[in-house]
Motif scaffolding. Sequence first.
Motif, short mmCIF file in Angstrom:
data_model
loop_
_atom_site.label_atom_id
_atom_site.label_comp_id
_atom_site.label_asym_id
_atom_site.label_seq_id
_atom_site.Cartn_x
_atom_site.Cartn_y
_atom_site.Cartn_z
N ALA A 183 74.32 55.04 45.02
CA ALA A 183 75.12 53.43 45.32
C ALA A 183 74.97 52.41 44.26
CB ALA A 183 74.66 53.02 46.83
N ALA A 190 77.02 45.55 45.33
CA ALA A 190 77.32 46.07 46.62
C ALA A 190 76.40 46.91 47.41
CB ALA A 190 78.67 46.94 46.57
N ALA A 191 75.53 47.72 46.63
CA ALA A 191 74.32 48.44 47.09
C ALA A 191 73.35 47.48 47.75
CB ALA A 191 73.75 49.19 45.99
N GLU A 192 73.07 46.58 47.07
CA GLU A 192 72.08 45.31 47.43
C GLU A 192 72.40 44.86 48.62
OE1 GLU A 192 68.97 44.66 45.47
OE2 GLU A 192 68.61 43.10 46.98
N CYS A 193 73.79 44.48 48.89
CA CYS A 193 74.30 43.67 50.04
C CYS A 193 74.68 44.64 51.06
CB CYS A 193 75.64 42.97 49.61
SG CYS A 193 75.35 41.56 48.70
N SER A 194 74.29 46.10 50.79
CA SER A 194 74.29 47.12 52.06
C SER A 194 72.97 47.34 52.44
CB SER A 194 75.31 48.32 51.61
OG SER A 194 76.47 47.99 50.96
N GLY A 195 72.24 46.67 52.01
CA GLY A 195 70.58 46.98 52.55
C GLY A 195 69.93 48.01 51.63
N VAL A 196 70.35 48.50 50.36
CA VAL A 196 69.61 49.02 49.40
C VAL A 196 68.63 48.30 48.55
CG1 VAL A 196 69.81 50.84 47.59
CG2 VAL A 196 71.40 50.68 49.33
N PRO A 197 67.27 48.59 48.59
CA PRO A 197 66.40 47.84 47.99
C PRO A 197 66.45 48.33 46.60
CG PRO A 197 65.41 49.50 49.12
CD PRO A 197 66.85 49.55 49.62
N ALA B 73 68.36 40.30 48.50
CA ALA B 73 69.65 40.41 48.94
C ALA B 73 69.52 41.48 50.05
CB ALA B 73 70.97 40.81 48.09
N TYR B 74 69.02 42.71 49.84
CA TYR B 74 68.74 43.65 50.65
C TYR B 74 68.26 43.42 52.06
CZ TYR B 74 64.16 45.27 49.67
OH TYR B 74 62.81 45.37 49.56
N THR B 77 70.48 41.47 54.20
CA THR B 77 71.34 42.38 54.70
C THR B 77 70.75 43.03 56.16
OG1 THR B 77 72.16 42.89 52.76
CG2 THR B 77 72.82 44.47 54.48
N ARG B 78 69.38 43.36 55.80
CA ARG B 78 68.75 44.10 56.85
C ARG B 78 68.29 43.08 58.26
NH1 ARG B 78 64.74 48.37 53.90
NH2 ARG B 78 66.36 49.44 52.78
N PHE B 85 83.28 42.22 49.17
CA PHE B 85 83.32 41.70 47.66
C PHE B 85 84.78 41.15 47.75
CE2 PHE B 85 79.10 43.11 47.36
CZ PHE B 85 78.66 42.25 46.57
N ARG B 89 84.68 47.26 46.11
CA ARG B 89 83.68 47.84 45.29
C ARG B 89 83.20 49.14 46.31
NH1 ARG B 89 79.89 43.74 42.15
NH2 ARG B 89 81.48 42.17 41.66
N PHE B 91 81.88 52.76 46.98
CA PHE B 91 81.24 53.73 46.25
C PHE B 91 81.91 55.04 45.77
CE2 PHE B 91 77.92 51.64 49.31
CZ PHE B 91 77.56 50.63 48.18
N MET B 94 80.55 58.44 46.53
CA MET B 94 80.07 59.12 47.84
C MET B 94 81.40 59.32 48.41
SD MET B 94 76.96 57.21 49.32
CE MET B 94 76.84 55.84 48.28
N ARG B 115 82.53 48.95 54.86
CA ARG B 115 81.12 49.35 54.07
C ARG B 115 80.37 48.18 54.46
NH1 ARG B 115 78.74 47.14 50.90
NH2 ARG B 115 80.48 45.58 50.20
N ALA B 119 76.13 48.05 57.64
CA ALA B 119 74.79 47.49 58.01
C ALA B 119 74.68 47.03 59.12
CB ALA B 119 74.82 46.34 56.73
#
Lengths: 310, 202
Positions: A183, A190-197, B73-74, B77-78, B85, B89, B91, B94, B115, B119
Amino acid sequence: MKYWVSVAVLFLLSVALALAPTNDYFFYAAFVVLQFVVLSTAWNILGGYAGYVNFGTGAFFAIGAYSAVVLFKWLGAPLAVQMVAGAAVSGLLGFSVGLLTLRLRGIFFAIATVAVTFVLETVMINWRYVGGATGLQLVRPAVIEPFDTYTRMLFVVMALLALIAISVARYVQDSWIGRGLRAIRDSEEAAECSGVPTLKLKLFACTISGALMGAAGAAMPMYLAFIEPASTFSLNYSVSALAMPMIGGTAHWIGPVIGALILATIQQVVTVTISNEINVLVVGVLLVAFVVGAPDGVLGLFKRWLRSSK
Amino acid sequence: MAALLQVKNVSKHFGGFTALSAVSLEIAPGERFGLIGPNGSGKTTLINCVSGALRNESGSIVFDGEEVSRLAAYQRTRRGIARSFQVPRPFHSMTVLENLLVPTQVELRKLELARAMAARPRLLISDEAMAGLSGGEVDEVLAILFKLNDKGITIIMIEHIMQAVMRFSQRIVCLDAGKIICEGTPTSIVQNPDVQKAYLGA
């Protein structure tokens, strides 16, 4: 399960080979090939999965080697300790380089890793204790039973390290870590905003990748019974570790293994039959050929062939 | 009812340029909230500060009673803040198959929303999910957003397509040059002379 059986079989095979009455030169060459399997697998964890191109494999490799030399000269530490220490110090270096990813991406990250190589090489050239620019002769300790020669033992050790590296890469790829890294490669925001640290994962990938490279490098001083900065920090390691996954395919852990086996074997054959200098040419030509003709590497070619034969 | 999201006096500068100056707003749970304003008015900067892509220099952002403006940010999100966006964007590596199957813009926008929804957020920020879509496609995306709102998800919509924001939002805030110039129901917004001035320059 099938995977772990293959790992065990491959390891036992390497031990059996080392005990067989073959020509010693085979182990001398096979060690280098296996070393490149480790380097390219390690490179791919950061470069392939996360998309951060590390152009400083030589630095991680050399820092592992020099850590081993320091421990050997200072305490006479055995090989296993040297390699663990090499992994630890290079892992730490990887962590520090990982902090660069806070601000640097793409080509700028790659350039920074080249800079790290030059800085560390300069430090080693000026450090008398480890031999400075002229290098340092090392007297190998006695070989451990049941191996006949030190080279045979190193071959088994490197085979074990290669299997460990591959298993680590496979674990990373199949776990949530691998999904997170992929990601990151596609879009960090987008990764960060999908919860990826993202920062944690990048630091993890840099550290693991660096540690494996360092462990590979730590075996080098005992292999050569010598250390010297120019060849240890050689750009060849950086270029090969990058070219091998590209040629094999970066999407799957088997890609860098295939690439390393092909390229390093060709290099060994060319070194013996033609000349050492042609090596670099082989890497260059193959890399250009694959980037143009098969951007997804051997794995990509294989997938295309599977699809067309259906 | 306690607000789900409270933005208090949030400011952001880029060098000498003031992107946001002391913006405050509150969003209630389950609300459909519209954020409008001319280009460069600070809409995207504001939601970047809320989602964590940017850090606000002053002021506070409270989500569900918790100060989140110093969280990565993550972590936000959690806790339940997701965004789509402006430029989709996906992935790539994947969803190779999906990318081959969804060649149209509207499907990409839906993929982008999906996407963000992966979350399982409580607050969804939709950043120009409809720009460049045709009338029928706008209706499709609107229907999805209405359905998500029905399931209890609070939605902030940032949009240039006026009729979409007007139909969707219960309440609208209009930003201009980093300041809130007007807040109210869709009908009161279109009649507001400041809004007309900001958009038409009259």
